[in-house]
Design an enzyme around this catalytic site. Structure first.
Site, PDB file in Angstrom:
ATOM      1  N   LYS A 245       4.187  -1.472  -6.079  1.00  0.00           N
ATOM      2  CA  LYS A 245       3.572  -0.294  -5.454  1.00  0.00           C
ATOM      3  C   LYS A 245       4.029   1.047  -6.037  1.00  0.00           C
ATOM      4  O   LYS A 245       3.312   2.030  -5.924  1.00  0.00           O
ATOM      5  CB  LYS A 245       3.832  -0.316  -3.957  1.00  0.00           C
ATOM      6  CG  LYS A 245       3.008  -1.346  -3.205  1.00  0.00           C
ATOM      7  CD  LYS A 245       3.374  -1.292  -1.747  1.00  0.00           C
ATOM      8  CE  LYS A 245       2.413  -2.059  -0.895  1.00  0.00           C
ATOM      9  NZ  LYS A 245       2.744  -1.955   0.528  1.00  0.00           N
TER      10      LYS A 245
ATOM     11  N   ASN B 207      -1.103   1.349  -2.730  1.00  0.00           N
ATOM     12  CA  ASN B 207      -1.462  -0.052  -2.410  1.00  0.00           C
ATOM     13  C   ASN B 207      -2.933  -0.335  -2.689  1.00  0.00           C
ATOM     14  O   ASN B 207      -3.373  -1.471  -2.571  1.00  0.00           O
ATOM     15  CB  ASN B 207      -1.114  -0.400  -0.954  1.00  0.00           C
ATOM     16  CG  ASN B 207      -2.076   0.214   0.047  1.00  0.00           C
ATOM     17  OD1 ASN B 207      -2.750   1.196  -0.252  1.00  0.00           O
ATOM     18  ND2 ASN B 207      -2.144  -0.363   1.231  1.00  0.00           N
TER      19      ASN B 207
ATOM     20  N   ASP C  76      -1.370   2.258   3.873  1.00  0.00           N
ATOM     21  CA  ASP C  76      -0.417   1.637   4.808  1.00  0.00           C
ATOM     22  C   ASP C  76      -0.171   2.493   6.058  1.00  0.00           C
ATOM     23  O   ASP C  76      -0.144   1.970   7.182  1.00  0.00           O
ATOM     24  CB  ASP C  76       0.932   1.370   4.111  1.00  0.00           C
ATOM     25  CG  ASP C  76       0.883   0.138   3.221  1.00  0.00           C
ATOM     26  OD1 ASP C  76       0.030  -0.739   3.452  1.00  0.00           O
ATOM     27  OD2 ASP C  76       1.718   0.056   2.293  1.00  0.00           O
TER      28      ASP C  76
ATOM     29  N   LEU D  55       6.984  -4.913  10.226  1.00  0.00           N
ATOM     30  CA  LEU D  55       5.923  -4.853   9.214  1.00  0.00           C
ATOM     31  C   LEU D  55       5.841  -6.160   8.421  1.00  0.00           C
ATOM     32  O   LEU D  55       4.798  -6.529   7.911  1.00  0.00           O
ATOM     33  CB  LEU D  55       6.160  -3.697   8.239  1.00  0.00           C
ATOM     34  CG  LEU D  55       6.221  -2.289   8.824  1.00  0.00           C
ATOM     35  CD1 LEU D  55       6.073  -1.274   7.706  1.00  0.00           C
ATOM     36  CD2 LEU D  55       5.157  -2.060   9.871  1.00  0.00           C
TER      37      LEU D  55
ATOM     38  N   TYR E  12       5.549 -10.031   7.558  1.00  0.00           N
ATOM     39  CA  TYR E  12       4.919 -11.196   8.185  1.00  0.00           C
ATOM     40  C   TYR E  12       5.239 -12.463   7.400  1.00  0.00           C
ATOM     41  O   TYR E  12       4.629 -13.494   7.591  1.00  0.00           O
ATOM     42  CB  TYR E  12       3.399 -11.005   8.292  1.00  0.00           C
ATOM     43  CG  TYR E  12       2.781 -10.456   7.016  1.00  0.00           C
ATOM     44  CD1 TYR E  12       2.477 -11.281   5.950  1.00  0.00           C
ATOM     45  CD2 TYR E  12       2.543  -9.093   6.894  1.00  0.00           C
ATOM     46  CE1 TYR E  12       1.954 -10.777   4.775  1.00  0.00           C
ATOM     47  CE2 TYR E  12       2.018  -8.563   5.710  1.00  0.00           C
ATOM     48  CZ  TYR E  12       1.728  -9.413   4.665  1.00  0.00           C
ATOM     49  OH  TYR E  12       1.229  -8.903   3.499  1.00  0.00           O
TER      50      TYR E  12
HETATM   51  N1  LIG Z   1       1.917  -5.554   7.656  1.00  0.00           N
HETATM   52  C1  LIG Z   1       1.480  -4.913   6.579  1.00  0.00           C
HETATM   53  O1  LIG Z   1       0.289  -4.641   6.414  1.00  0.00           O
HETATM   54  C2  LIG Z   1       2.478  -4.465   5.548  1.00  0.00           C
HETATM   55  C3  LIG Z   1       2.177  -3.404   4.679  1.00  0.00           C
HETATM   56  C4  LIG Z   1       3.162  -3.003   3.762  1.00  0.00           C
HETATM   57  C5  LIG Z   1       4.377  -3.657   3.717  1.00  0.00           C
HETATM   58  N2  LIG Z   1       4.621  -4.687   4.566  1.00  0.00           N
HETATM   59  C6  LIG Z   1       5.917  -5.388   4.566  1.00  0.00           C
HETATM   60  O2  LIG Z   1       6.956  -4.441   4.764  1.00  0.00           O
HETATM   61  C7  LIG Z   1       8.149  -4.909   4.156  1.00  0.00           C
HETATM   62  C8  LIG Z   1       8.757  -3.778   3.300  1.00  0.00           C
HETATM   63  O3  LIG Z   1       7.892  -3.529   2.203  1.00  0.00           O
HETATM   64  P1  LIG Z   1       8.233  -2.358   1.148  1.00  0.00           P
HETATM   65  O4  LIG Z   1       7.090  -2.319   0.210  1.00  0.00           O
HETATM   66  O5  LIG Z   1       8.622  -1.100   1.845  1.00  0.00           O
HETATM   67  O6  LIG Z   1       9.524  -2.957   0.419  1.00  0.00           O
HETATM   68  P2  LIG Z   1      10.611  -2.159  -0.439  1.00  0.00           P
HETATM   69  O7  LIG Z   1      10.013  -0.958  -1.068  1.00  0.00           O
HETATM   70  O8  LIG Z   1      11.277  -3.176  -1.308  1.00  0.00           O
HETATM   71  O9  LIG Z   1      11.684  -1.647   0.658  1.00  0.00           O
HETATM   72  C9  LIG Z   1      12.452  -2.537   1.389  1.00  0.00           C
HETATM   73  C10 LIG Z   1      13.412  -1.781   2.324  1.00  0.00           C
HETATM   74  O10 LIG Z   1      14.103  -2.760   3.104  1.00  0.00           O
HETATM   75  C11 LIG Z   1      15.499  -2.578   2.968  1.00  0.00           C
HETATM   76  N3  LIG Z   1      16.136  -3.890   2.973  1.00  0.00           N
HETATM   77  C12 LIG Z   1      15.870  -4.942   2.157  1.00  0.00           C
HETATM   78  N4  LIG Z   1      16.646  -5.988   2.476  1.00  0.00           N
HETATM   79  C13 LIG Z   1      17.429  -5.585   3.507  1.00  0.00           C
HETATM   80  C14 LIG Z   1      18.460  -6.213   4.258  1.00  0.00           C
HETATM   81  N5  LIG Z   1      18.833  -7.473   4.025  1.00  0.00           N
HETATM   82  N6  LIG Z   1      19.051  -5.523   5.258  1.00  0.00           N
HETATM   83  C15 LIG Z   1      18.673  -4.251   5.504  1.00  0.00           C
HETATM   84  N7  LIG Z   1      17.731  -3.583   4.809  1.00  0.00           N
HETATM   85  C16 LIG Z   1      17.114  -4.255   3.825  1.00  0.00           C
HETATM   86  C17 LIG Z   1      15.696  -1.864   1.656  1.00  0.00           C
HETATM   87  O11 LIG Z   1      16.927  -1.145   1.753  1.00  0.00           O
HETATM   88  P3  LIG Z   1      17.658  -0.501   0.451  1.00  0.00           P
HETATM   89  O12 LIG Z   1      16.997   0.822   0.249  1.00  0.00           O
HETATM   90  O13 LIG Z   1      19.062  -0.392   0.860  1.00  0.00           O
HETATM   91  O14 LIG Z   1      17.442  -1.456  -0.688  1.00  0.00           O
HETATM   92  C18 LIG Z   1      14.462  -0.960   1.586  1.00  0.00           C
HETATM   93  O15 LIG Z   1      14.661   0.239   2.285  1.00  0.00           O
HETATM   94  C19 LIG Z   1       7.753  -6.154   3.333  1.00  0.00           C
HETATM   95  O16 LIG Z   1       8.103  -7.316   4.058  1.00  0.00           O
HETATM   96  C20 LIG Z   1       6.233  -6.039   3.223  1.00  0.00           C
HETATM   97  O17 LIG Z   1       5.587  -7.302   3.095  1.00  0.00           O
HETATM   98  C21 LIG Z   1       3.694  -5.106   5.477  1.00  0.00           C
END
Ligand SMILES: NC(=O)c1ccc[n+]([C@@H]2O[C@H](COP(=O)([O-])OP(=O)(O)OC[C@H]3O[C@@H](n4cnc5c(N)ncnc54)[C@H](OP(=O)(O)O)[C@@H]3O)[C@@H](O)[C@H]2O)c1
Length: 241
Positions: free
Chosen positions: A32, A53, A68, A185, A187
């Site tokens: 992304k 996205n 999003d 968020l 799933y």
């Molecule tokens: N439902 C929907 O339509 C939808 C839409 C978008 C995204 N999502 C979901 O949202 C989630 C996040 O997506 P993203 O694109 O934002 O991912 P991302 O850019 O990789 O960001 C992930 C975030 O989670 C934190 N994190 C990862 N592992 C962790 C852990 N073990 N403990 C605490 N914090 C942790 C990271 O912290 P650090 O900064 O410290 O690395 C970062 O801030 C994913 O599961 C994605 O599938 C769902």
């Protein structure tokens, strides 16, 4: 059509989409932010958020959007939660968190960002504008426990489901009773049941809404939300509401 594209192949995949004349496509983790440099123009919202996205082909080339934040708001509204004048805590500061923080800050909400890496939470808070009141902190047992009782909505924008995340932080799951709504968020894995008495917003509701919004961008007409939702329900064999 879904295509699995490795990190090293995104540029090739985008060029292939151009060559094949795709009208549009979605992009998900981990592409992304990398894709920002591969499109010809960014929609204002995507530029602010720093994450894309949805990509649409126009006469002037590929344009990057992000649906999003608006998808999340539509999902919240479908549960009767209007994110205006609310106290919201967001766990995470990645792409999804950024979309929601920017969207919530367009209204008079109080948004607290808690992230494992403090610097990323600070950067997100510093780069967010709007009438919303933004604060940030490191995601720890104390920081989360201390704000739960004054939170209307807890959004978990990490890839770890809330039940697992609070357990990792050694917070008793019952403490989630202090917040009114919980919105995971992610799933990817099933969540252990949260304590009764609060609302839970399904990530699948947001998934359908952000997809319907992409459809609107590509085809310039209202997305067939009901059809998209019922297709996902049929695929899963169960509803989430
Ligand atoms: N439902 C929907 O339509 C939808 C839409 C978008 C995204 N999502 C979901 O949202 C989630 C996040 O997506 P993203 O694109 O934002 O991912 P991302 O850019 O990789 O960001 C992930 C975030 O989670 C934190 N994190 C990862 N592992 C962790 C852990 N073990 N403990 C605490 N914090 C942790 C990271 O912290 P650090 O900064 O410290 O690395 C970062 O801030 C994913 O599961 C994605 O599938 C769902």
């Amino acid at each position: 059509m879904p295509f699995e594209v490795g990190k090293d192949n995104l540029k090739n995949a985008v060029e292939a989409a151009r060559t094949l004349g795709f009208d549009g496509f979605n992009v998900t983790m981990p592409h992304k932010t990398t894709i920002l440099e591969m499109v010809d123009r960014l929609d204002e919202g995507a530029e602010k958020i720093g994450s894309v996205n949805t990509v649409a082909r126009t006469k002037s080339g590929l344009v990057g959007y992000n649906t999003d934040g608006e998808g999340a708001v539509r999902a919240l509204r479908s549960y009767g939660f209007e994110p205006i004048n609310r106290r919201i805590v967001i766990l995470g500061a990645g792409g999804a968190a950024r979309s929601l923080v920017h969207r919530f800050s367009r209204e008079n909400n109080s948004v607290r960002i808690l992230n494992r890496t403090l610097g990323k939470a600070r950067e997100l808070a510093d780069n967010t504008t709007g009438p919303g009141k933004i604060s940030y902190g490191e995601l720890t047992k104390n920081s989360l426990e201390n704000c739960l009782h004054e939170t209307d909505l807890l959004v978990n924008a990490t890839p770890i489901r809330t039940s697992s995340l609070v357990s990792q932080l050694k917070i008793p799951i019952n403490r989630l009773k202090d917040t009114t709504w919980v919105f995971d968020l992610s799933y990817d894995e099933p969540s252990a049941p949260l304590p009764p008495g609060r609302g839970t917003i399904s990530p699948l509701e947001m998934l359908v809404h952000q997809a319907a919004l992409s459809y609107e961008i590509w085809l310039n007409q209202t997305g067939p939300y009901a059809l998209m939702r019922s297709s996902l329900v049929a695929y899963l064999g169960k509803d989430w509401k």
